[in-house]
Design an enzyme around this catalytic site. Structure first.
Site, PDB file in Angstrom:
ATOM      1  N   HIS A   1     -36.704  -6.766   3.745  1.00  0.00           N
ATOM      2  CA  HIS A   1     -36.179  -7.476   4.910  1.00  0.00           C
ATOM      3  C   HIS A   1     -37.043  -7.126   6.119  1.00  0.00           C
ATOM      4  O   HIS A   1     -37.949  -6.296   6.011  1.00  0.00           O
ATOM      5  CB  HIS A   1     -34.699  -7.093   5.099  1.00  0.00           C
ATOM      6  CG  HIS A   1     -33.946  -8.019   5.992  1.00  0.00           C
ATOM      7  ND1 HIS A   1     -34.103  -9.385   5.950  1.00  0.00           N
ATOM      8  CD2 HIS A   1     -33.016  -7.791   6.970  1.00  0.00           C
ATOM      9  CE1 HIS A   1     -33.304  -9.939   6.851  1.00  0.00           C
ATOM     10  NE2 HIS A   1     -32.643  -8.997   7.485  1.00  0.00           N
TER      11      HIS A   1
ATOM     12  N   HIS B   1     -28.033  -2.827   7.114  1.00  0.00           N
ATOM     13  CA  HIS B   1     -29.084  -2.767   8.139  1.00  0.00           C
ATOM     14  C   HIS B   1     -28.471  -3.080   9.503  1.00  0.00           C
ATOM     15  O   HIS B   1     -27.335  -3.546   9.589  1.00  0.00           O
ATOM     16  CB  HIS B   1     -30.240  -3.695   7.805  1.00  0.00           C
ATOM     17  CG  HIS B   1     -29.916  -5.171   7.792  1.00  0.00           C
ATOM     18  ND1 HIS B   1     -28.949  -5.721   6.982  1.00  0.00           N
ATOM     19  CD2 HIS B   1     -30.440  -6.212   8.485  1.00  0.00           C
ATOM     20  CE1 HIS B   1     -28.912  -7.037   7.160  1.00  0.00           C
ATOM     21  NE2 HIS B   1     -29.795  -7.356   8.086  1.00  0.00           N
TER      22      HIS B   1
ATOM     23  N   ASP C   1     -25.619  -9.585  12.972  1.00  0.00           N
ATOM     24  CA  ASP C   1     -24.640 -10.274  12.119  1.00  0.00           C
ATOM     25  C   ASP C   1     -24.063  -9.349  11.039  1.00  0.00           C
ATOM     26  O   ASP C   1     -23.155  -9.738  10.305  1.00  0.00           O
ATOM     27  CB  ASP C   1     -25.231 -11.554  11.491  1.00  0.00           C
ATOM     28  CG  ASP C   1     -26.496 -11.321  10.695  1.00  0.00           C
ATOM     29  OD1 ASP C   1     -27.363 -10.541  11.141  1.00  0.00           O
ATOM     30  OD2 ASP C   1     -26.637 -11.915   9.600  1.00  0.00           O
ATOM     31  N   HIS C   2     -24.561  -8.098  10.981  1.00  0.00           N
ATOM     32  CA  HIS C   2     -24.050  -7.123  10.002  1.00  0.00           C
ATOM     33  C   HIS C   2     -23.358  -5.925  10.652  1.00  0.00           C
ATOM     34  O   HIS C   2     -22.629  -5.203   9.977  1.00  0.00           O
ATOM     35  CB  HIS C   2     -25.187  -6.637   9.093  1.00  0.00           C
ATOM     36  CG  HIS C   2     -25.761  -7.747   8.271  1.00  0.00           C
ATOM     37  ND1 HIS C   2     -25.494  -7.900   6.929  1.00  0.00           N
ATOM     38  CD2 HIS C   2     -26.552  -8.799   8.625  1.00  0.00           C
ATOM     39  CE1 HIS C   2     -26.111  -8.994   6.489  1.00  0.00           C
ATOM     40  NE2 HIS C   2     -26.758  -9.554   7.502  1.00  0.00           N
TER      41      HIS C   2
ATOM     42  N   HIS D   1     -28.875  -5.387  11.863  1.00  0.00           N
ATOM     43  CA  HIS D   1     -28.943  -6.689  12.515  1.00  0.00           C
ATOM     44  C   HIS D   1     -27.535  -7.024  12.993  1.00  0.00           C
ATOM     45  O   HIS D   1     -26.547  -6.649  12.357  1.00  0.00           O
ATOM     46  CB  HIS D   1     -29.459  -7.763  11.556  1.00  0.00           C
ATOM     47  CG  HIS D   1     -30.967  -7.854  11.506  1.00  0.00           C
ATOM     48  ND1 HIS D   1     -31.644  -8.534  10.526  1.00  0.00           N
ATOM     49  CD2 HIS D   1     -31.912  -7.342  12.344  1.00  0.00           C
ATOM     50  CE1 HIS D   1     -32.954  -8.442  10.762  1.00  0.00           C
ATOM     51  NE2 HIS D   1     -33.143  -7.719  11.843  1.00  0.00           N
TER      52      HIS D   1
HETATM   53 ZN   LIG Z   1     -27.975 -11.293   8.031  1.00  0.00          ZN
HETATM   54 ZN   LIG Z   2     -30.817  -9.247   8.598  1.00  0.00          ZN
END
Ligand SMILES: [Zn+2]
Ligand SMILES: [Zn+2]
Length: 234
Positions: free
Chosen positions: A133, A59, A63-64, A61
């Protein structure tokens, strides 16, 4: 197939963990998520940015995907090939908006976005399952051997996929009310469905990591809390 955790941390810096990223190596080298810190971890392993064949994003976000543009930029500077990016619906538009934010990169970064839910990388069969999520997100299943959850609440449909090893998030601690992430209680409820023989836990917030021993005892399952650069073979 060799799996190496590049980043097992979250958006809050803790224990020198990079943010979400996993290297899957078979005939192809695949990154599942490219969180901040992934590029440095690759360098520690001696893997060049140009040696990555594909990226699978769970996904969008930060942090990814925070190191995705850095990876593409490094490949441009190192004369790399076009990178195949498999990702949830909306990623093509997301990357387009990033190029609007960094117009100097337009025309330089070489990538192709694929938003299909089932595909092949070389000979490897890859399927996806939508996860629970806060934005469009999905888990990846490689060759009915390895499942990687990305961010999600634990749920039976994912837990019961045919695989040998499950990599699952465990963001939040005991007693936390969470709709879009996993807690120990939520995970334990779903472990009855688990067909994997072992589960690696990742994406633990500091308050969850602090409960590590208690959580492993409570789960009563073959479970390991992953660390950066930990690896295993399948
Ligand atoms: Zn995350
Ligand atoms: Zn996330």
């Amino acid at each position: 197939m060799k799996i190496t955790f590049l980043g097992t941390g979250v958006s809050v810096p803790f224990e020198k963990r990079a943010q979400s990223s996993i290297l899957v190596e078979s005939e192809a080298r695949i990154l599942v998520d490219v969180g901040p810190g992934a590029l440095l971890r690759l360098e520690e392993l001696g893997v060049e940015p140009t040696q990555i064949d594909a990226v699978c994003l769970t996904h969008n976000h930060l942090d990814h995907n925070g190191d995705l543009l850095n990876l593409l930029k490094a490949r441009w500077l190192m004369d790399g090939d076009e990178l195949e990016i498999y990702a949830p619906k909306g990623t093509k538009n997301f990357l387009e908006s990033m190029l609007n934010a960094y117009p100097y990169l337009r025309g330089k970064l070489r990538f192709r976005t694929n938003e299909e839910s089932v595909f092949k990388i070389g000979d490897m069969k890859v399927s996806t399952i939508p996860t629970i999520h806060s934005i469009e997100s999905r888990a990846y299943i490689f060759e009915n051997a390895l499942a990687i959850s990305g961010d999600t609440r634990a749920f039976p449909e994912l837990m019961s996929v045919d695989c040998e090893i499950m990599v699952h998030e465990l963001s939040l601690p005991f007693g936390f009310k969470a709709d879009f992430h996993t807690t120990p209680e939520n995970l334990k409820d779903c472990l009855n469905y688990c067909r994997a023989k072992k589960i690696y836990l990742t994406h633990l917030y500091p308050m969850t990591l602090a409960q590590k021993d208690k959580i492993l005892e409570f789960l009563d399952f073959e479970a390991i809390v992953a660390e950066d650069l930990m690896s295993f073979e399948l």
